[in-house]
Design a protein around this motif. Structure first.
Motif, mmCIF file in Angstrom:
data_model
loop_
_atom_site.group_PDB
_atom_site.id
_atom_site.type_symbol
_atom_site.label_atom_id
_atom_site.label_comp_id
_atom_site.label_asym_id
_atom_site.label_seq_id
_atom_site.Cartn_x
_atom_site.Cartn_y
_atom_site.Cartn_z
ATOM 1 N N GLU A 1 0.830 -1.204 0.000
ATOM 2 C CA GLU A 1 0.000 0.000 0.000
ATOM 3 C C GLU A 1 0.870 1.263 0.000
ATOM 4 O OE1 GLU A 1 -3.622 1.972 2.634
ATOM 5 O OE2 GLU A 1 -1.987 0.900 3.615
ATOM 6 N N GLU A 2 1.924 1.223 0.788
ATOM 7 C CA GLU A 2 2.810 2.391 0.837
ATOM 8 C C GLU A 2 3.449 2.643 -0.518
ATOM 9 O OE1 GLU A 2 6.723 3.976 3.365
ATOM 10 O OE2 GLU A 2 5.852 1.996 3.743
ATOM 11 N N ALA A 3 3.903 1.565 -1.165
ATOM 12 C CA ALA A 3 4.525 1.718 -2.486
ATOM 13 C C ALA A 3 3.502 2.183 -3.518
ATOM 14 C CB ALA A 3 5.156 0.397 -2.908
ATOM 15 N N ARG A 4 2.296 1.607 -3.463
ATOM 16 C CA ARG A 4 1.258 1.995 -4.423
ATOM 17 C C ARG A 4 0.822 3.443 -4.191
ATOM 18 N NH1 ARG A 4 1.885 -1.317 -8.528
ATOM 19 N NH2 ARG A 4 1.433 -3.518 -8.047
ATOM 20 N N SER A 5 0.833 3.879 -2.953
ATOM 21 C CA SER A 5 0.454 5.256 -2.658
ATOM 22 C C SER A 5 1.473 6.231 -3.231
ATOM 23 C CB SER A 5 0.340 5.435 -1.142
ATOM 24 O OG SER A 5 -0.022 6.764 -0.820
ATOM 25 N N GLU A 6 2.762 5.902 -3.081
ATOM 26 C CA GLU A 6 3.791 6.765 -3.653
ATOM 27 C C GLU A 6 3.708 6.776 -5.176
ATOM 28 O OE1 GLU A 6 7.538 5.538 -2.173
ATOM 29 O OE2 GLU A 6 7.095 6.062 -0.073
ATOM 30 N N ALA A 7 3.451 5.591 -5.752
ATOM 31 C CA ALA A 7 3.330 5.521 -7.215
ATOM 32 C C ALA A 7 2.131 6.325 -7.700
ATOM 33 C CB ALA A 7 3.211 4.060 -7.645
ATOM 34 N N PHE A 8 1.037 6.279 -6.933
ATOM 35 C CA PHE A 8 -0.146 7.041 -7.319
ATOM 36 C C PHE A 8 0.115 8.549 -7.239
ATOM 37 C CE2 PHE A 8 -3.966 9.315 -5.853
ATOM 38 C CZ PHE A 8 -4.759 9.173 -6.977
ATOM 39 N N ASN A 9 0.786 8.966 -6.170
ATOM 40 C CA ASN A 9 1.091 10.390 -6.042
ATOM 41 C C ASN A 9 1.978 10.867 -7.185
ATOM 42 O OD1 ASN A 9 -0.384 10.598 -3.668
ATOM 43 N ND2 ASN A 9 1.384 10.127 -2.356
ATOM 44 N N TYR A 10 2.916 10.024 -7.592
ATOM 45 C CA TYR A 10 3.778 10.372 -8.725
ATOM 46 C C TYR A 10 2.960 10.444 -10.009
ATOM 47 C CZ TYR A 10 7.524 9.952 -12.181
ATOM 48 O OH TYR A 10 8.348 10.159 -13.264
ATOM 49 N N SER A 11 2.052 9.449 -10.201
ATOM 50 C CA SER A 11 1.216 9.457 -11.412
ATOM 51 C C SER A 11 0.284 10.664 -11.413
ATOM 52 C CB SER A 11 0.393 8.169 -11.481
ATOM 53 O OG SER A 11 1.225 7.039 -11.584
ATOM 54 N N LYS A 12 -0.236 11.020 -10.259
ATOM 55 C CA LYS A 12 -1.143 12.164 -10.176
ATOM 56 C C LYS A 12 -0.416 13.463 -10.533
ATOM 57 C CE LYS A 12 -4.578 14.298 -7.145
ATOM 58 N NZ LYS A 12 -4.179 15.677 -7.480
ATOM 59 N N ALA A 13 0.812 13.571 -10.025
ATOM 60 C CA ALA A 13 1.597 14.774 -10.347
ATOM 61 C C ALA A 13 1.848 14.864 -11.846
ATOM 62 C CB ALA A 13 2.904 14.745 -9.567
ATOM 63 N N ARG A 14 2.144 13.755 -12.479
ATOM 64 C CA ARG A 14 2.373 13.755 -13.932
ATOM 65 C C ARG A 14 1.074 14.026 -14.692
ATOM 66 N NH1 ARG A 14 5.202 8.805 -16.253
ATOM 67 N NH2 ARG A 14 5.492 10.296 -17.965
ATOM 68 N N TYR A 15 -0.023 13.435 -14.160
ATOM 69 C CA TYR A 15 -1.305 13.646 -14.830
ATOM 70 C C TYR A 15 -1.749 15.105 -14.736
ATOM 71 C CZ TYR A 15 -6.296 13.156 -15.855
ATOM 72 O OH TYR A 15 -7.561 13.308 -16.398
ATOM 73 N N ASP A 16 -1.468 15.713 -13.599
ATOM 74 C CA ASP A 16 -1.879 17.103 -13.400
ATOM 75 C C ASP A 16 -1.188 18.054 -14.373
ATOM 76 O OD1 ASP A 16 -3.583 16.361 -11.398
ATOM 77 O OD2 ASP A 16 -2.206 16.827 -9.744
ATOM 78 N N VAL A 17 0.028 17.704 -14.816
ATOM 79 C CA VAL A 17 0.753 18.576 -15.764
ATOM 80 C C VAL A 17 0.652 18.063 -17.191
ATOM 81 C CG1 VAL A 17 2.338 19.378 -13.973
ATOM 82 C CG2 VAL A 17 2.933 17.360 -15.318
ATOM 83 N N PHE B 1 -3.318 6.849 -15.663
ATOM 84 C CA PHE B 1 -3.618 7.381 -14.333
ATOM 85 C C PHE B 1 -4.673 6.529 -13.629
ATOM 86 C CE2 PHE B 1 -6.274 10.249 -11.704
ATOM 87 C CZ PHE B 1 -5.347 10.530 -10.718
ATOM 88 N N SER B 2 -5.689 6.089 -14.373
ATOM 89 C CA SER B 2 -6.748 5.244 -13.803
ATOM 90 C C SER B 2 -6.184 3.905 -13.361
ATOM 91 C CB SER B 2 -7.860 5.035 -14.834
ATOM 92 O OG SER B 2 -8.854 4.175 -14.339
ATOM 93 N N GLN B 3 -5.268 3.362 -14.139
ATOM 94 C CA GLN B 3 -4.650 2.093 -13.763
ATOM 95 C C GLN B 3 -3.858 2.225 -12.465
ATOM 96 O OE1 GLN B 3 -5.036 -1.004 -15.322
ATOM 97 N NE2 GLN B 3 -6.664 0.187 -16.302
ATOM 98 N N SER B 4 -3.144 3.349 -12.332
ATOM 99 C CA SER B 4 -2.384 3.584 -11.102
ATOM 100 C C SER B 4 -3.320 3.688 -9.902
ATOM 101 C CB SER B 4 -1.566 4.869 -11.250
ATOM 102 O OG SER B 4 -0.875 5.152 -10.052
ATOM 103 N N LYS B 5 -4.450 4.354 -10.091
ATOM 104 C CA LYS B 5 -5.410 4.499 -9.002
ATOM 105 C C LYS B 5 -6.050 3.153 -8.654
ATOM 106 C CE LYS B 5 -8.767 7.236 -9.885
ATOM 107 N NZ LYS B 5 -9.514 8.499 -10.069
#
Length: 442
Positions: free
Chosen positions: A378-394, A402-406
């Motif tokens: 969960e910790e690793a997936r949370s960090e990966a999601f935050n990274y994907s979200k940051a990339r998706y936001d820009v 992004f949906s797959q990461s979530k």
């Protein structure tokens, strides 16, 4: 009118309190032990065993019986003087009491009394064992509701995040910064999450029904448990060796006690069967009197006859069994076979207990490792999601990735909830063998 309004207000208040009732694990267990049908049947078995003991005690007491007989004879009778046949009316009244006692019957009465004490103990063990098993079943059903509720919270939290992303993506699509396909991807994700939420809500309701049925509560709609997020309890049980847990379980678990008790009962059954080949000695006493009246001659008064016609009887009866169609010998042989069978059952009960403890120990250790691994994932997936979200936001990541990461994060969070409650239950099972009450979860 005021009284009617007061009564209606009281009824509404009572109904509201009943609907607002949130059950704790302790309350669920206590209610089940008071109302469950299987537990009540075990309590009746205990009452029956206590009655059997009274029967066994009564075998030591002498019997006492009274008799009274009153008869008339109207018509043809024999004259006691001339012996001629004459028409007359005679009346006879007789009565008495009798008592008998077993002096010796191969010690069967004594052995039956001792066996009845063991049967009471066996019934008590069965009742306690039933309560323990019921407590474990209730705890499992209770934890299942908690798991389903936490699962729903995880889905709802992810649903809220997706709703925020929907609004942001809608604005970017309308501004021409993102393709419309990204918006459709987010909308598809929301539809899928809506379905997951509905399934989770259904799972909660079905798990409530399961627990309510165990408690014999029919108001499924208003039944609910206290909404407490239980954390993994601190415990030192895994520091104990399986051998230490097994030794403790043999002292506290009723499976072994029941098997040991049944073995002792079989020993007394053999003694009772052997008692049938010994002679029996019994004694009896009887007292009687009678009153006779006839038209043919004058008879003494009632009190005089009762006093003059008194009789006493004493007897000693010795019965020596010689041959009874092999039934006595066969009963002895059956009792000997039963003793051997109970020894095997006791041995099997010990083996089953050892197997169950080892299984519970390994299950608890495995569940702990699975829970720890789920937390790391969960910790690793949370960090990966935050990274994907940051990339998706820009705009550096498309909506599908992004949906797959979530989705991976959602699965990891769900696995943490599942692993946590799986570990809590398996931990409680292991503690249960160690003599720690199941309600210690509270």
């Amino acid at each position: 009118m005021k009284k009617i309004i007061f009564i209606l207000f009281a009824l509404v208040s009572i109904t509201s309190q009943a609907q607002d009732k949130l059950w704790t694990l302790q309350e669920c267990v206590e209610y089940a032990l008071e109302n469950n049908i299987s537990v009540k049947q075990s309590e009746l078995d205990l009452q029956n065993a206590e009655l059997n003991k009274k029967d066994a005690f009564g075998n030591f007491l002498p019997s006492l019986n009274a008799r009274v007989s009153h008869s008339w004879n109207i018509g043809l009778n024999q004259d006691p003087v001339t012996f001629d046949a004459v028409n007359s009316t005679t009346r006879n009244l007789s009565g008495g009491i009798s008592s008998g006692v077993n002096i010796y019957n191969g010690l069967r009465n004594l052995n039956q009394l001792r066996r009845s004490n063991l049967e009471i103990l066996a019934s008590q063990y069965q009742l306690d064992n039933m309560k323990d098993n019921m407590s474990l079943t209730i705890a499992n059903a209770f934890l299942q509701i908690l798991f389903n509720k936490e699962q729903l919270k995880v889905l709802q939290a992810q649903q809220a995040i997706t709703q925020e992303e929907l609004q942001r993506t809608t604005d970017l699509v309308e501004a021409g910064s993102l393709p419309r396909g990204d918006l459709l991807e987010i909308e598809a994700t929301i539809a899928s999450q809506d379905q997951q939420v509905v399934n989770a809500e259904n799972a909660i309701f079905l798990s409530k029904i399961s627990l309510a049925q165990l408690l014999l509560i029919e108001d499924y709609e208003n039944f609910d448990i206290i909404d407490t997020a239980y954390e993994v309890p601190p415990t030192s049980i895994l520091n104990e060796s399986p051998q230490a847990i097994i030794a403790k379980a043999k002292e506290t678990r009723y499976d072994i006690k029941i098997a040991e008790n049944n073995s002792e009962i079989a020993e007394y059954n053999l003694k009772i069967a052997k008692g049938a080949i010994q002679p029996t000695l019994s004694g009896s006493y009887s007292f009687g009197t009678n009153y006779f009246r006839s038209q043919l001659f004058n008879t003494p008064e009632f009190t005089d006859q009762v006093s003059d016609n008194k009789s006493h009887g004493f007897s000693l009866n010795l019965n020596i069994p010689i041959f009874n169609g092999f039934s006595v010998r066969n009963n002895i042989k059956r009792s000997e076979i039963q003793i051997e069978n109970t020894k095997y059952l006791l041995e099997q009960a010990n083996l089953d207990l050892e197997t169950n403890v080892y299984q519970a120990y390994n299950d608890a250790k495995g569940a702990l490792k699975a829970y720890e691994a789920a937390l790391k994932t969960e910790e690793a997936r949370s960090e990966a999601f935050n990274y994907s979200k940051a990339r998706y936001d820009v705009g550096l990541l498309n909506a599908f990735d992004f949906s797959q990461s979530k989705n991976r994060l959602e699965n990891a969070q769900s696995e943490v909830v599942r692993a946590k409650y799986d570990y809590i239950f398996k931990l409680k099972v292991l503690e249960f063998y160690f003599g720690i009450p199941i309600t210690a979860l509270n």
